[in-house]
Design a protein around this motif. Structure first.
Motif, PDB file in Angstrom:
ATOM      1  N   SER A   4       8.911   8.963  -5.236  1.00 20.22           N
ATOM      2  CA  SER A   4      10.231   8.337  -5.312  1.00 20.22           C
ATOM      3  C   SER A   4      10.439   7.786  -6.714  1.00 20.22           C
ATOM      4  CB  SER A   4      10.345   7.204  -4.286  1.00 20.22           C
ATOM      5  OG  SER A   4      11.502   6.433  -4.517  1.00 20.22           O
ATOM      6  N   ALA A   5      11.631   7.989  -7.219  1.00 17.51           N
ATOM      7  CA  ALA A   5      11.942   7.502  -8.563  1.00 17.51           C
ATOM      8  C   ALA A   5      11.934   5.983  -8.609  1.00 17.51           C
ATOM      9  CB  ALA A   5      13.309   8.032  -8.998  1.00 17.51           C
ATOM     10  N   ASP A   6      12.243   5.364  -7.444  1.00 11.98           N
ATOM     11  CA  ASP A   6      12.315   3.900  -7.402  1.00 11.98           C
ATOM     12  C   ASP A   6      11.002   3.260  -6.979  1.00 11.98           C
ATOM     13  OD1 ASP A   6      15.007   3.996  -8.082  1.00 11.98           O
ATOM     14  OD2 ASP A   6      15.629   4.180  -5.979  1.00 11.98           O
TER      15      ASP A   6
ATOM     16  N   ALA B   2       0.835  -1.212   0.000  1.00 12.35           N
ATOM     17  CA  ALA B   2       0.000   0.000   0.000  1.00 12.35           C
ATOM     18  C   ALA B   2       0.862   1.252   0.000  1.00 12.35           C
ATOM     19  CB  ALA B   2      -0.929  -0.015   1.216  1.00 12.35           C
ATOM     20  N   GLY B   3       1.925   1.241   0.784  1.00 12.35           N
ATOM     21  CA  GLY B   3       2.815   2.407   0.829  1.00 12.35           C
ATOM     22  C   GLY B   3       3.524   2.621  -0.494  1.00 12.35           C
ATOM     23  N   LEU B   4       3.931   1.513  -1.126  1.00 13.93           N
ATOM     24  CA  LEU B   4       4.606   1.628  -2.422  1.00 13.93           C
ATOM     25  C   LEU B   4       3.644   2.138  -3.492  1.00 13.93           C
ATOM     26  CD1 LEU B   4       6.716  -1.670  -2.412  1.00 13.93           C
ATOM     27  CD2 LEU B   4       7.592   0.669  -2.239  1.00 13.93           C
ATOM     28  N   GLU B   5       2.393   1.672  -3.441  1.00 14.40           N
ATOM     29  CA  GLU B   5       1.395   2.127  -4.417  1.00 14.40           C
ATOM     30  C   GLU B   5       1.144   3.626  -4.271  1.00 14.40           C
ATOM     31  OE1 GLU B   5      -1.863  -0.415  -3.500  1.00 14.40           O
ATOM     32  OE2 GLU B   5      -1.275  -1.970  -4.950  1.00 14.40           O
ATOM     33  N   ALA B   6       1.057   4.090  -3.040  1.00 16.65           N
ATOM     34  CA  ALA B   6       0.825   5.518  -2.801  1.00 16.65           C
ATOM     35  C   ALA B   6       2.013   6.343  -3.279  1.00 16.65           C
ATOM     36  CB  ALA B   6       0.569   5.754  -1.309  1.00 16.65           C
ATOM     37  N   ALA B   7       3.213   5.865  -2.968  1.00 16.82           N
ATOM     38  CA  ALA B   7       4.419   6.603  -3.364  1.00 16.82           C
ATOM     39  C   ALA B   7       4.548   6.652  -4.877  1.00 16.82           C
ATOM     40  CB  ALA B   7       5.648   5.942  -2.741  1.00 16.82           C
ATOM     41  N   ALA B   8       4.232   5.543  -5.554  1.00 17.75           N
ATOM     42  CA  ALA B   8       4.352   5.496  -7.012  1.00 17.75           C
ATOM     43  C   ALA B   8       3.330   6.413  -7.673  1.00 17.75           C
ATOM     44  CB  ALA B   8       4.176   4.058  -7.498  1.00 17.75           C
TER      45      ALA B   8
ATOM     46  N   ALA C 266       9.376   0.875  -9.524  1.00 16.26           N
ATOM     47  CA  ALA C 266      10.157  -0.356  -9.707  1.00 16.26           C
ATOM     48  C   ALA C 266      10.005  -1.277  -8.496  1.00 16.26           C
ATOM     49  CB  ALA C 266      11.626  -0.013  -9.930  1.00 16.26           C
ATOM     50  N   LEU C 267      10.022  -0.675  -7.312  1.00 17.51           N
ATOM     51  CA  LEU C 267       9.864  -1.473  -6.089  1.00 17.51           C
ATOM     52  C   LEU C 267       8.473  -2.091  -6.017  1.00 17.51           C
ATOM     53  CD1 LEU C 267      11.640   0.859  -3.501  1.00 17.51           C
ATOM     54  CD2 LEU C 267      12.444  -1.371  -4.314  1.00 17.51           C
ATOM     55  N   LEU C 268       7.475  -1.341  -6.475  1.00 15.22           N
ATOM     56  CA  LEU C 268       6.109  -1.868  -6.476  1.00 15.22           C
ATOM     57  C   LEU C 268       6.007  -3.063  -7.417  1.00 15.22           C
ATOM     58  CD1 LEU C 268       3.140  -1.765  -5.693  1.00 15.22           C
ATOM     59  CD2 LEU C 268       2.792  -0.057  -7.514  1.00 15.22           C
ATOM     60  N   GLN C 269       6.622  -2.936  -8.590  1.00 12.53           N
ATOM     61  CA  GLN C 269       6.589  -4.036  -9.547  1.00 12.53           C
ATOM     62  C   GLN C 269       7.282  -5.272  -8.991  1.00 12.53           C
ATOM     63  OE1 GLN C 269       4.859  -4.129 -12.330  1.00 12.53           O
ATOM     64  NE2 GLN C 269       5.523  -6.254 -12.687  1.00 12.53           N
TER      65      GLN C 269
END
Length: 568
Positions: A354-356, A343-349, A359-362
């Protein structure tokens, strides 16, 4: 077979085994060996002085029927005619090793038995010299020596002797129960004194005086023409077991375990008189506490806090929790962690924080899919089951579960016979053995060296060696201990390497001897214990609950299952 003066044992002989369906533990073998060492010292004295001795009682049955010990017997009985018996103890006082102990009414103030006994000491001995001499047995052990006393040819005279003996025994019983002032006892003492032409004390010395008098009554017949003899205590109290004197005048050699003992030439007549059909095995409660070293074993455990000669389950540190996590649990934990961070990665993307992040979400999504697939395969895919038998002669105990696996289309089966090593009582690891060529192998058998245990990570591993380095007669490589194997499977299954008969009662030596085999590391560490008998399962649950505490009963009830109910 070797003579007693050349007594020796192979390492194989000391290993746990089943005889006549009865489990004989390693320590019992060491106890037996120590008894035979004592017998060898007795035999030396007898040979030096031309004294005849014969295997008798249960030992004689064992010699004839089993060519060794009766599996559930733990003492050694020999007999001598009274004259030889007295000569033997006269010489034994001078010639036995200094650490040995002589027990007779004459030699020991507190001794009350109507037989002699030679023991290898008086207390538990953990010194290396002692353990080396007695094959790793720390406990006091010895040989019972029964005097065969003459019976009067005159039946009336013999009956009068029996009456006198029984009166003395009755007096001993009353004295022990009610003390010296009891009126019945005082009247009986007057009768005894008159019948035996003696005077007895009326104080604390009375008990000893009665035992000495009884001993005198037992051996009083010295008639040269006496035709019969008996173990006189049994004859007086139960009026049976008399035999022609010639039975104890001629003997022959017979094999007994690794050595040779002397038996009466007319042993069939003797044993038939004692036991009737002595070749038919009769099981049940023993005539004495089994094992006879049990009290010593308990005292040693109490003193040290554990038994140094076998595995001891520590109630205080025991935990029902698995010592290593299951792979399925680790996968689910990883999946939960990925879900928590997604969830945090989805929000950040989505917010371009964050540029990464994208990629981290994927990567998170890909790892989640991979783990979900692995979990699905673990739950619903074909199971990998690895059987790890050890000795070829133990395979029969594992074979029924193996057949169950190969007949299941959802199970992929492997069999890897594992090596083992001899050990000795000093903890030294000896020769390596690999018996894989002795198995009747099929397509499911593979090499121990070729199987990638960590890489394949079998769903189930089935083992049959219980010891984990806690045996002084055999071991397996450290990486194959049950505690280590928990790292490589989600279900470690232990199936005993021995099949035993069902006990007939809680006091049956069958049940008592098996306790040693139940209190083992593999039983404690395994996820499942598979047994073939409801009575044996009940015994396992009862013993383990007593050891670990009543609160653990449900744990053992769930863990210990019958073969017919186990499912892969």
């Amino acid at each position: 077979m070797v003579e007693l003066d050349k007594l020796t044992f192979s390492e194989e002989w000391f290993k746990d085994e089943v005889r006549e369906g009865f489990f004989v533990p390693e320590m019992m073998k060491r106890f037996w060996a120590a008894q035979l060492v004592v017998l060898s010292e007795i035999d030396k004295i007898c040979k030096r002085h031309d004294i005849k001795w014969y295997a008798d009682m249960g030992t004689l049955i064992g010699t004839i029927r089993h060519k060794g010990y009766i599996p559930w017997d733990d003492d050694f009985d020999i007999s001598m005619l009274r004259d030889d018996w007295e000569r033997f103890f006269e010489y034994a006082r001078q010639e036995l090793p200094k650490e040995y102990k002589i027990l007779t009414v004459e030699d020991e103030e507190q001794y009350t038995l109507a037989l002699g006994r030679i023991t290898n000491g008086t207390t538990i001995n953990l010194e290396k010299e002692h353990l080396d001499k007695f094959y790793g047995c720390p406990y006091v052990t010895g040989v019972d020596i029964f005097p065969m006393d003459k019976i009067y040819n005159d039946s009336e005279k013999e009956e009068e002797r029996r009456d006198r003996g029984n009166d003395v025994l009755k007096a001993c019983s009353i004295l022990a129960a009610r003390g010296t002032e009891d009126k019945e006892l005082l009247a009986l003492l007057l009768k005894i004194e008159k019948a035996n032409n003696t005077k007895l004390p009326r104080n604390y010395k009375l008990a000893r005086a009665l035992i000495v008098l009884l001993d005198k009554i037992l051996k009083e017949c010295r008639d040269e023409d006496a035709k019969e003899v008996a173990s006189m205590y049994v004859w007086i109290t139960e009026h049976w077991a008399k035999n022609p004197i010639e039975v104890y005048q001629e003997g022959k050699e017979a094999p007994f375990e690794h050595t040779i003992v002397t038996v009466p030439t007319r042993y069939h007549e003797l044993l038939t008189n004692y036991y009737g059909d002595y070749m038919t095995v009769k099981r049940g409660s023993g005539v004495h506490n089994y094992p006879c070293y049990g009290e010593q074993e308990h005292r040693l455990k109490e003193h040290l806090g554990h038994n140094p000669f076998r595995y001891t389950l520590d109630k205080q540190s025991f935990d029902v929790k698995r010592k290593h996590p299951k792979q399925i649990d680790e996968l689910q934990s990883s999946l939960q962690l990925l879900e928590n961070t997604r969830a945090g990665l989805e929000a950040a993307a989505s917010q371009g924080q964050s540029a990464d992040a994208e990629a981290l979400l994927q990567k998170n999504i890909e790892m989640t899919a991979t783990i979900e697939k692995l979990i699905e395969e673990k739950k619903n895919g074909k199971k990998t089951v690895l059987f790890m038998p050890c000795r070829a002669k133990w395979w029969e105990s594992m074979r029924p579960l193996y057949r169950k696996a190969v007949s299941d289309e959802n199970v992929e089966t492997y069999v890897i016979p594992i090596p083992f090593y001899d050990c000795d009582h000093n903890g030294n690891v000896g020769e390596r053995h690999d018996e894989r060529d002795l198995f009747m192998a099929d397509e499911h058998f593979t090499s121990f060296d070729e199987f990638d245990l960590a890489g394949i990570h079998p769903d189930v591993i089935v083992i049959q060696v219980p010891y984990d380095g806690e045996s002084y007669s055999m071991t397996v490589p450290d990486k194959l201990y049950s505690e280590e194997l928990l790292k490589y499977t989600d279900e470690l299954v232990y199936i005993p390497c021995f099949d035993v008969i069902d006990p007939v009662s809680d006091t049956d030596p069958v049940a008592i001897s098996l306790k040693t085999f139940i209190e083992q590391p593999a039983v404690v560490n395994a996820d499942k214990v598979v047994l073939k008998s409801e009575k044996i399962r009940d015994l396992y649950i009862r013993v383990l609950t007593e050891l670990a505490g009543e609160k653990t009963r449900s744990y053992w009830e769930e863990k210990i299952v019958l073969l017919e109910n186990y499912k892969f």
